[in-house]
Design an enzyme around this catalytic site. Structure first.
Site, PDB file in Angstrom:
ATOM      1  N   HIS A 169       0.866  -1.178   0.000  1.00 33.94           N
ATOM      2  CA  HIS A 169       0.000   0.000   0.000  1.00 33.94           C
ATOM      3  C   HIS A 169       0.902   1.227   0.000  1.00 33.94           C
ATOM      4  CE1 HIS A 169      -3.764   2.253   0.798  1.00 33.94           C
ATOM      5  NE2 HIS A 169      -2.913   3.129   1.321  1.00 33.94           N
ATOM      6  N   CYS A 170       0.733   2.081  -1.005  1.00 37.04           N
ATOM      7  CA  CYS A 170       1.590   3.261  -1.156  1.00 37.04           C
ATOM      8  C   CYS A 170       0.801   4.519  -0.794  1.00 37.04           C
ATOM      9  CB  CYS A 170       2.113   3.358  -2.583  1.00 37.04           C
ATOM     10  SG  CYS A 170       3.166   4.800  -2.862  1.00 37.04           S
ATOM     11  N   PRO A 171       1.166   5.224   0.279  1.00 43.03           N
ATOM     12  CA  PRO A 171       0.431   6.444   0.633  1.00 43.03           C
ATOM     13  C   PRO A 171       0.606   7.559  -0.385  1.00 43.03           C
ATOM     14  CG  PRO A 171       2.388   6.187   2.015  1.00 43.03           C
ATOM     15  CD  PRO A 171       2.251   4.920   1.238  1.00 43.03           C
ATOM     16  N   ASN A 174      -2.062   6.996  -2.565  1.00 44.82           N
ATOM     17  CA  ASN A 174      -3.301   6.780  -1.813  1.00 44.82           C
ATOM     18  C   ASN A 174      -4.055   5.557  -2.309  1.00 44.82           C
ATOM     19  OD1 ASN A 174      -5.306   7.338   0.116  1.00 44.82           O
ATOM     20  ND2 ASN A 174      -6.529   8.502  -1.358  1.00 44.82           N
ATOM     21  N   ASN A 175      -3.326   4.464  -2.488  1.00 44.97           N
ATOM     22  CA  ASN A 175      -3.970   3.245  -2.974  1.00 44.97           C
ATOM     23  C   ASN A 175      -3.009   2.077  -2.806  1.00 44.97           C
ATOM     24  OD1 ASN A 175      -5.942   1.635  -4.053  1.00 44.97           O
ATOM     25  ND2 ASN A 175      -5.836   2.471  -6.121  1.00 44.97           N
TER      26      ASN A 175
END
Length: 320
Positions: A169-171, A174-175
């Site tokens: 999950h990559c902030p 945002n996904n």
């Protein structure tokens, strides 16, 4: 035999209902933003836009856009437009701005694309009976989102969903990065690396040129302001280039070995038939190698995008 309310092994190859395409119309996007009227429900699946309502992710995505736009401002208004060399400004401006547009488009496609979410809450008694499992066949059930968990899927605590082939999950986007949007994430890291390297090169050329003449002749800004803007740009470019180049290489390595980052960290032994090198690349990017692999707009339909944005019956409705 274990109860259906506990961990069960997934044999999705025997059951078309568990295939990757079955989740689109089954409400796999219900955790995102539903565009349409209040009565649209799951029937409006074709008018559903994926968006994760995470405060940290939205702030990080906003910072990403701000930094890219800041780089565009410095490159265009501090370095290129004041330049007396018309062709130098034109060629570098066209190249940098084109790469920046492709980077931001890739970011949007990564952020607004379903990463491969499994239908939420589909592990009901009626649904599992409809699978017509043979004696001895079992499936996995995720206790957190109450969904039938396919092979290689992992639960994301931020998206609150099980994601097929979840890499991480990559902030910053945002996904989650998963089966359906990994291509756009790879393009995002590639284009950010390219514009960062380009910005560093332009900054070096600008410093070298301005040392020979008066700084007032190099920029419309004061010498102090120009130097500060260029220093911040160089620091940003070095940081972004290092991070995205490493991430780009890591993603390509994972694709060529058909192994997600989670599987690598957990040292999971493959129970699936691996797609090696070019087979893995074709599976992610689609088709034979071509320039279309570098196009983040591939598969984007303007009419469908307008329907997703405006809907047919009013404004947007957020679903959790």
């Amino acid at each position: 035999m274990q109860s259906s309310n506990h961990r069960l092994r997934d044999l999705e190859q025997h059951h078309p209902l568990l295939s990757a395409g079955a989740d689109v119309e089954a409400g796999s996007l219900a955790a995102g933003v539903i565009v349409g009227g209040p009565n649209a429900g799951h029937a409006g699946g074709a008018r559903t836009l994926w968006f994760i309502q995470d405060s940290c992710g939205m702030v990080c995505a906003g910072i990403t856009w701000f930094l890219v736009l800041y780089a565009e401002f410095v490159v265009n208004f501090v370095m290129l437009l004041p330049s007396k060399n018309f062709w130098y400004s034109l060629l570098n401006g066209a190249t940098f701005n084109s790469l920046a547009v492709l980077a931001l488009a890739s970011h949007l496609r990564t952020m607004l694309s379903d990463p491969g979410a499994v239908p939420k809450g589909n592990a009901t008694k009626e649904y599992m009976e409809s699978l017509q499992l043979k004696p001895g066949e079992v499936i996995y059930k995720c206790p957190k989102c109450c969904s039938i968990k396919p092979e290689r899927a992992h639960h994301c605590s931020i998206c609150k969903r099980c994601i097929r082939k979840m890499d991480h999950h990559c902030p910053w986007v945002n996904n989650c990065v998963g089966e359906k949007n990994q291509r756009f994430f790879v393009l995002f890291t590639m284009y950010i690396s390219l514009i960062s390297a380009h910005a560093l090169g332009l900054s070096g050329m600008h410093f070298f040129t301005c040392i020979k003449v008066q700084w007032n002749e190099c920029s419309a800004f004061s010498p102090g302001a120009s130097v500060l803007l260029l220093i911040f740009l160089c620091l940003e470019a070095i940081l972004f280039l290092t991070f995205t180049a490493v991430m780009f290489g890591t993603q390509l390595h994972s694709i060529c070995n058909d192994e997600t980052e989670i599987e690598r960290l957990k040292n999971e032994k493959p129970t699936w038939e691996r797609r090696m090198r070019w087979d893995g690349m074709r599976a992610v990017f689609g088709g034979s190698p071509s320039l279309l692999w570098c196009n983040p707009f591939t598969g984007l339909r303007l009419r469908r995008l307008l329907l997703l944005t405006y809907g047919r019956r009013g404004g947007a409705e957020f679903s959790v």
